[in-house]
Every structure is written in C-alpha cells, then in structure tokens.
Design an enzyme around this catalytic site. Sequence first.
Site, short mmCIF file in Angstrom:
data_model
loop_
_atom_site.label_atom_id
_atom_site.label_comp_id
_atom_site.label_asym_id
_atom_site.label_seq_id
_atom_site.Cartn_x
_atom_site.Cartn_y
_atom_site.Cartn_z
CG ASP A 41 -33.70 -3.69 -14.03
OD1 ASP A 41 -32.62 -3.73 -13.42
OD2 ASP A 41 -34.81 -3.79 -13.45
NE ARG A 53 -33.87 -8.64 -11.49
CZ ARG A 53 -34.81 -7.81 -11.89
NH1 ARG A 53 -36.07 -8.22 -11.95
NH2 ARG A 53 -34.51 -6.59 -12.25
CG HIS A 68 -22.90 -5.10 -13.75
ND1 HIS A 68 -24.21 -4.70 -13.95
CD2 HIS A 68 -22.70 -5.10 -12.41
CE1 HIS A 68 -24.77 -4.45 -12.78
NE2 HIS A 68 -23.89 -4.71 -11.82
CB SER A 93 -30.34 5.41 -11.80
OG SER A 93 -30.12 4.79 -10.54
CD GLU A 98 -32.40 7.86 -7.93
OE1 GLU A 98 -32.42 7.40 -9.09
OE2 GLU A 98 -32.57 9.06 -7.68
NE ARG A 138 -27.77 -1.17 -8.15
CZ ARG A 138 -28.19 -1.85 -9.19
NH1 ARG A 138 -27.36 -2.65 -9.83
NH2 ARG A 138 -29.44 -1.77 -9.58
CG LEU A 164 -27.38 5.33 -33.03
CD1 LEU A 164 -28.90 5.16 -33.12
CD2 LEU A 164 -26.77 4.03 -32.50
NE ARG A 201 -37.07 -1.58 -14.95
CZ ARG A 201 -36.74 -0.78 -13.95
NH1 ARG A 201 -37.22 0.44 -13.90
NH2 ARG A 201 -35.94 -1.21 -12.99
CG LEU A 260 -41.18 5.42 -16.23
CD1 LEU A 260 -41.82 6.78 -16.41
CD2 LEU A 260 -40.62 4.92 -17.57
CD GLU A 308 -47.39 4.39 -27.60
OE1 GLU A 308 -47.85 3.42 -26.96
OE2 GLU A 308 -48.07 5.41 -27.86
C1 IPE Z 1 -32.78 1.34 -13.25
O1 IPE Z 1 -32.58 0.07 -12.74
C2 IPE Z 1 -31.46 1.97 -13.57
C3 IPE Z 1 -30.75 1.37 -14.68
C4 IPE Z 1 -31.14 0.40 -15.44
C5 IPE Z 1 -29.46 1.97 -14.96
P1 IPE Z 1 -32.52 -0.23 -11.17
O2 IPE Z 1 -32.28 -1.67 -11.05
O3 IPE Z 1 -31.55 0.69 -10.52
O4 IPE Z 1 -33.99 0.20 -10.72
P2 IPE Z 1 -34.84 -0.25 -9.44
O5 IPE Z 1 -33.97 -0.01 -8.24
O6 IPE Z 1 -35.19 -1.69 -9.61
O7 IPE Z 1 -36.05 0.62 -9.49
C1 IPE Z 2 -29.07 -3.09 -14.49
O1 IPE Z 2 -29.08 -4.33 -13.89
C2 IPE Z 2 -27.73 -2.41 -14.40
C3 IPE Z 2 -27.71 -1.24 -13.51
C4 IPE Z 2 -28.71 -0.78 -12.82
C5 IPE Z 2 -26.45 -0.54 -13.42
P1 IPE Z 2 -29.26 -4.52 -12.34
O2 IPE Z 2 -27.92 -4.56 -11.72
O3 IPE Z 2 -30.20 -3.52 -11.76
O4 IPE Z 2 -29.92 -5.96 -12.31
P2 IPE Z 2 -30.97 -6.53 -11.26
O5 IPE Z 2 -32.14 -5.60 -11.26
O6 IPE Z 2 -30.28 -6.54 -9.94
O7 IPE Z 2 -31.30 -7.88 -11.77
MG MG Z 3 -32.22 -3.58 -11.41
#
Ligand code: IPE
Ligand code: IPE
Ligand code: MG
Length: 253
Positions: A31, A35, A48, A76, A78, A82, A142, A199, A206, A218
């Site tokens: 994640d 940001r 990305h 994910s 979800e 986006r 791996l 994370r 999660l 853990e």
């Molecule tokens: C979780 O991150 C999914 C991935 C890292 C692929 P998100 O950025 O989508 O999670 P939320 O929306 O902050 O919970």
């Molecule tokens: C994780 O980074 C990548 C995916 C979820 C695909 P984010 O894109 O969620 O980054 P933030 O949370 O917006 O910083």
């Molecule tokens: Mg995120």
Amino acid sequence: MTKEDDQVLSGSDHPVAGAACLPEHVAIIMDGNGRWANMRGLPLLAGHRAGAEAVQRTVTVAIKRGVKWLTLYAFSSENWRRTPGEVADLTGLLRFYLRHKVAELSREGVRLRIIGDLTRFPPDIQEEARRAEQVTMGNDRLVLVLALSYGGRADIVQAAARMAQAVARGDIAADEIDESLFASALLTAGMPDPDLVVRTSGESRLSNFLLWQSAYAELVFLDTPWPDFDEAHFDTVLEIYSRRERRFGARPA
Ligand code: IPE
Ligand code: IPE
Ligand code: MG
C-alpha cells in the site's frame, strides 16, 4: 488434552507453537503508491511504476533470505472502484510485467501463481497470466503468488459454493466438511498459510486480504510507503517476526 486437541497441535498440517524463525510464507499488502506519488507531485502512474520496481527488489531479497513463498496483494476485488484511468494504468503495468519480466523471474527460479478473479481482466492478460504460470511451473526456489482482483470474502464464498456443489452431487457428505477439506477449495489450495503479513504505508487493516488464511499470521504494519520498501525494510520485518512468539492458542512451555 483430548485426542482432537493433540491432533491439532501435533498433526503434520498444523503449526507447532514456539519461537518464530524465518517465515516460510511472507504476504505483503503493498500500500501507499498513491501517497508516494502525491508527496512528490507526480502522477499516480509514477507511484504504481515505482511500486512495481519495489516488487522486483522484494522478490530478489526474498530469494536471498530463503523465503519459500511470497504473496503480494497487487489488486483487490474492490480496487475496480478506482477511476477507469487508474485501472488502465495498473492493467497496463501488469501486462508489461507479464510480457517482459516473466523470463527473468523464471531464470531466478521463481514459480508464479495467481490467485483472484482473473476473468475480470482483459483476455490477453488472462492468457499471459496463465502462460506465465505454466512456463514457471517447474521452478522451486520461490513461489511468487500474485493476488489479482483478489478478495478474501469472495475466496471463502467460492469455496463454500464448491463444497455445496460437491454435497449436491453426492461426492461428499456435509458432515465430511472440515477445515482442511474447506481449505482445499480455497484459491490458496496447497499453499501454506502466511506466517507473516506485512502492510506498508501506515494503515492497520487487512482490506479483504487472505482472511481465512491469516488466522494465525503475525501482522506487521510499517509506515514506509510501498515504493520505498527495500532490502533493509525486508530485513526489519524478518527481524520483528523472529522476536514474536507464536502460540496457536497453546500455553507456552
Ligand atoms: C489494499 O490497499 C489493496 C492492495 C494493496 C492491492 P487499498 O489501498 O485498496 O486498501 P484501502 O482501500 O485503503 O483499505
Ligand atoms: C497500493 O497503493 C496499490 C494498489 C492498491 C493497487 P495505493 O494506490 O492504494 O496507494 P495509496 O493508498 O493511495 O497511497
Ligand atoms: Mg491504498
């Protein structure tokens, strides 16, 4: 202790309590790409892209440290919420890596496995992904598991549906369903549960990742955004893990 309890603690497919050493299976919620880009005044795509570079570093260090399974939450179920532009950026990166980086992974001894609902991706990505799984099938240094359009709840629901179908067909009786049979219907069938779930980027949740499988994992939450994750961070999480005492519900000796 009843015979059942004893089996739970000493059965071959159940973990034994004690000091944690090197995790066999590390799973990472990658994640913070957004940001990271925002902080630098860069477009999301740059975040990305930098995240994808962190993936390459992480695979290399996981191999070096002797981790056998690495699961990366890349997209994910979800994340389809986006914008179409961001989804296209992520899909494009995935396409690039599947086309151009799988041979290199394979040379390093990496076997690729994908969990999630691939059917939601364009057909060419589905084909490249299946091909990548096939060409790396014989590797065993791996196993890199990519979670793509993955959702822990959806995983549990499809496993429950498969169990229900098996009962309806008469292949199994309902009372034969136990944890190990159920786990064999999950997308992670045959994989060890994650020992360590990391994370990045400061969030302590999660977000629908490996819900069943992480029952006794853990958990380590780092503030570092994913694109900055490097070898030193990997060693830090391994070190944190090695200081944890895993109990699995038992009274420590
Ligand atoms: C979780 O991150 C999914 C991935 C890292 C692929 P998100 O950025 O989508 O999670 P939320 O929306 O902050 O919970
Ligand atoms: C994780 O980074 C990548 C995916 C979820 C695909 P984010 O894109 O969620 O980054 P933030 O949370 O917006 O910083
Ligand atoms: Mg995120």
